[in-house]
Design an enzyme around this catalytic site. Structure first.
Site, PDB file in Angstrom:
ATOM      1  CB  ALA A 114       1.140  29.452 -55.798  1.00 54.70           C
ATOM      2  CG  ASN A 180       4.767  21.248 -54.683  1.00 55.04           C
ATOM      3  OD1 ASN A 180       4.884  20.045 -54.285  1.00 55.04           O
ATOM      4  ND2 ASN A 180       5.700  22.022 -54.289  1.00 55.04           N
ATOM      5  CG  HIS A 210       2.148  29.792 -60.773  1.00 60.25           C
ATOM      6  ND1 HIS A 210       3.220  28.845 -60.844  1.00 60.25           N
ATOM      7  CD2 HIS A 210       2.204  30.575 -59.655  1.00 60.25           C
ATOM      8  CE1 HIS A 210       3.913  29.098 -59.790  1.00 60.25           C
ATOM      9  NE2 HIS A 210       3.111  29.849 -59.043  1.00 60.25           N
TER      10      HIS A 210
HETATM   11  N1  LIG Z   1       1.322  23.637 -53.698  1.00 56.51           N
HETATM   12  C1  LIG Z   1       1.820  24.816 -53.936  1.00 56.51           C
HETATM   13  O1  LIG Z   1       1.451  25.907 -54.724  1.00 56.51           O
HETATM   14  C2  LIG Z   1       3.176  25.201 -53.367  1.00 56.51           C
HETATM   15  C3  LIG Z   1       3.815  24.135 -52.271  1.00 56.51           C
HETATM   16  N2  LIG Z   1       4.891  24.051 -51.773  1.00 56.51           N
HETATM   17  C4  LIG Z   1       5.437  23.122 -50.955  1.00 56.51           C
HETATM   18  O2  LIG Z   1       5.268  23.376 -49.586  1.00 56.51           O
HETATM   19  C5  LIG Z   1       6.569  23.145 -49.148  1.00 56.51           C
HETATM   20  C6  LIG Z   1       6.808  23.976 -48.139  1.00 56.51           C
HETATM   21  O3  LIG Z   1       7.047  25.297 -48.332  1.00 56.51           O
HETATM   22  P1  LIG Z   1       7.595  26.450 -47.345  1.00 56.51           P
HETATM   23  O4  LIG Z   1       6.953  26.652 -46.104  1.00 56.51           O
HETATM   24  O5  LIG Z   1       7.834  27.828 -48.185  1.00 56.51           O
HETATM   25  O6  LIG Z   1       9.207  25.873 -47.229  1.00 56.51           O
HETATM   26  P2  LIG Z   1      10.191  26.123 -46.242  1.00 56.51           P
HETATM   27  O7  LIG Z   1      11.323  25.324 -46.398  1.00 56.51           O
HETATM   28  O8  LIG Z   1      10.087  27.486 -45.562  1.00 56.51           O
HETATM   29  O9  LIG Z   1       9.541  25.239 -44.763  1.00 56.51           O
HETATM   30  C7  LIG Z   1       9.547  23.811 -44.741  1.00 56.51           C
HETATM   31  C8  LIG Z   1       9.459  23.527 -43.405  1.00 56.51           C
HETATM   32  O10 LIG Z   1       9.172  22.104 -42.970  1.00 56.51           O
HETATM   33  C9  LIG Z   1      10.251  21.568 -42.137  1.00 56.51           C
HETATM   34  N3  LIG Z   1      10.310  19.857 -42.564  1.00 56.51           N
HETATM   35  C10 LIG Z   1      11.317  19.577 -43.586  1.00 56.51           C
HETATM   36  N4  LIG Z   1      10.951  18.205 -43.699  1.00 56.51           N
HETATM   37  C11 LIG Z   1      10.437  17.937 -42.439  1.00 56.51           C
HETATM   38  C12 LIG Z   1       9.864  16.689 -42.341  1.00 56.51           C
HETATM   39  N5  LIG Z   1      10.109  15.494 -42.945  1.00 56.51           N
HETATM   40  N6  LIG Z   1       8.777  16.625 -41.218  1.00 56.51           N
HETATM   41  C13 LIG Z   1       8.238  17.755 -40.659  1.00 56.51           C
HETATM   42  N7  LIG Z   1       8.750  19.111 -41.086  1.00 56.51           N
HETATM   43  C14 LIG Z   1       9.622  18.973 -42.127  1.00 56.51           C
HETATM   44  C15 LIG Z   1      11.461  22.421 -42.646  1.00 56.51           C
HETATM   45  O11 LIG Z   1      12.682  22.198 -41.976  1.00 56.51           O
HETATM   46  P3  LIG Z   1      13.951  22.736 -42.166  1.00 56.51           P
HETATM   47  O12 LIG Z   1      13.883  24.037 -42.696  1.00 56.51           O
HETATM   48  O13 LIG Z   1      14.756  22.376 -40.937  1.00 56.51           O
HETATM   49  O14 LIG Z   1      14.298  21.676 -43.390  1.00 56.51           O
HETATM   50  C16 LIG Z   1      10.742  23.587 -42.726  1.00 56.51           C
HETATM   51  O15 LIG Z   1      10.441  24.080 -41.470  1.00 56.51           O
HETATM   52  C17 LIG Z   1       7.605  23.243 -50.145  1.00 56.51           C
HETATM   53  O16 LIG Z   1       8.756  22.382 -49.985  1.00 56.51           O
HETATM   54  C18 LIG Z   1       6.618  22.894 -51.330  1.00 56.51           C
HETATM   55  O17 LIG Z   1       6.910  21.435 -51.357  1.00 56.51           O
HETATM   56  C19 LIG Z   1       5.351  25.438 -51.295  1.00 56.51           C
HETATM   57  C20 LIG Z   1       4.964  26.683 -52.107  1.00 56.51           C
HETATM   58  C21 LIG Z   1       3.676  26.179 -53.105  1.00 56.51           C
HETATM   59  O1  LIG Z   2       4.576  29.264 -54.630  1.00 56.16           O
HETATM   60  C1  LIG Z   2       4.571  29.108 -55.710  1.00 56.16           C
HETATM   61  O2  LIG Z   2       4.457  29.854 -56.540  1.00 56.16           O
HETATM   62  C2  LIG Z   2       4.612  27.779 -56.285  1.00 56.16           C
HETATM   63  C3  LIG Z   2       5.473  26.760 -56.008  1.00 56.16           C
HETATM   64  O3  LIG Z   2       6.225  27.066 -55.511  1.00 56.16           O
HETATM   65  C4  LIG Z   2       5.190  25.263 -56.211  1.00 56.16           C
HETATM   66  O4  LIG Z   2       4.296  25.046 -57.009  1.00 56.16           O
HETATM   67  O5  LIG Z   2       5.946  24.498 -55.656  1.00 56.16           O
END
Ligand SMILES: NC(=O)C1=CN([C@@H]2O[C@H](COP(=O)(O)OP(=O)(O)OC[C@H]3O[C@@H](n4cnc5c(N)ncnc54)[C@H](OP(=O)(O)O)[C@@H]3O)[C@@H](O)[C@H]2O)C=CC1
Ligand SMILES: O=C([O-])CC(=O)C(=O)O
Length: 257
Positions: A114, A180, A210
């Site tokens: 993000a 993250n 951010h």
């Molecule tokens: N770097 C960045 O800027 C950002 C990073 N993120 C990271 O990305 C991740 C995903 O975000 P988002 O898609 O919005 O979250 P969601 O919760 O919408 O999606 C995560 C998906 O992964 C599945 N999941 C959970 N555990 C596992 C596993 N061990 N193996 C495979 N699949 C799994 C979940 O299933 P279920 O729903 O059944 O648990 C869900 O479908 C966040 O948790 C965060 O850590 C997010 C936003 C920004």
């Molecule tokens: O999606 C965002 O704005 C950032 C976020 O959640 C993360 O860093 O985990």
């Protein structure tokens, strides 16, 4: 280019939709826990089955636990791994494990997610950094089901509240779905201990905000990103999946900007 995706939530679904529209990319497999009921044709039941499709790149968008469960095996199989759940690397044991695996296998690629300005921060690190500080501001809905609920009453606040000031390691580990970007800043800049973090809940916010400031003998970088959130997840910025799309296109490209 054959791509395999770990995670089929808000980011995973958005990413796959984007990549499906590009003829050069094929989504070879999707692994999610639990298995999603739809799109059955590409869904596999475990990581071995995902790797058996022989992808050129694996993309993780499933959270910290998924990265710690799958990361080493993907890298050791010799395939590059693009991760968005970079905050998991705030766990020193996991960071070490993945660095070691990458030395002998595929490369670990960390998405800007993000955040914008990570490239400038990396450049500034080469020039020498004295300080890096970050402020993350989101609406109350983004902080539900997180430790923020124990620090501030999300339902009754009427103005912005800074509920946590800490280093990047603490923030990334305590807020795996929201901080993250903080880990990405730490890895690009001054490291987890020397990156100052403030987390803010703001009822007036209609997206994710951010900001970071980096200072050194070179001068100063001040970067602010305001992003709408994904309809499927109020915690996640719309820019996060697009950063994966951009990194994948760059990875596949002949001319890299
Ligand atoms: N770097 C960045 O800027 C950002 C990073 N993120 C990271 O990305 C991740 C995903 O975000 P988002 O898609 O919005 O979250 P969601 O919760 O919408 O999606 C995560 C998906 O992964 C599945 N999941 C959970 N555990 C596992 C596993 N061990 N193996 C495979 N699949 C799994 C979940 O299933 P279920 O729903 O059944 O648990 C869900 O479908 C966040 O948790 C965060 O850590 C997010 C936003 C920004
Ligand atoms: O999606 C965002 O704005 C950032 C976020 O959640 C993360 O860093 O985990």
């Amino acid at each position: 280019m054959k791509i395999a995706v770990i995670g089929y939530g808000a980011i995973g679904r958005f990413l796959i939709e984007q990549l499906d529209a590009v003829p050069d990319f094929e989504i070879a497999a999707v692994y999610s826990v639990p298995a999603p009921p739809d799109r059955a044709e590409r869904v596999v039941d475990d990581l071995d089955a995902l790797l058996a499709t022989r992808p050129d790149l694996v993309v993780e968008c499933a959270g910290h636990r998924a990265l710690s469960e799958c990361g080493e095996a993907v890298l050791r199989s010799g395939v590059d791994l693009l991760v968005v759940s970079v905050g998991a690397l705030a766990d020193p044991a996991l960071e070490q494990q993945l660095r070691t695996a990458a030395r002998h296998g595929g490369r670990l690629l960390i998405a800007a997610g993000a955040l914008s300005g990570l490239d400038a921060l990396s450049t500034a690190r080469e020039a020498g950094l004295d300080s890096v500080s970050y402020v993350g501001k989101k609406a109350p809905a983004a902080w539900t089901n997180t430790p923020a609920e124990d620090m501030v009453d999300l339902t009754s606040i009427t103005s912005a509240v800074t509920f946590l000031e800490c280093d990047a390691r603490t923030a990334a580990l305590r807020f795996p779905q929201n901080a993250n970007v903080v880990a990405a800043i730490a890895l690009a800049g001054l490291g987890f201990e020397r990156t100052q973090v403030s987390l803010v809940v703001d009822p007036a916010s209609n997206g994710n905000n951010h900001s970071f400031v980096a200072r050194g003998a070179f001068g100063e970088i001040a970067m602010t990103t305001r992003s709408a959130t994904l309809p499927a997840n109020p915690k996640t910025s719309m820019l996060a999946p697009y950063s994966l799309v951009q990194t994948i296109k760059k990875h596949a490209g002949l001319i890299i900007v």
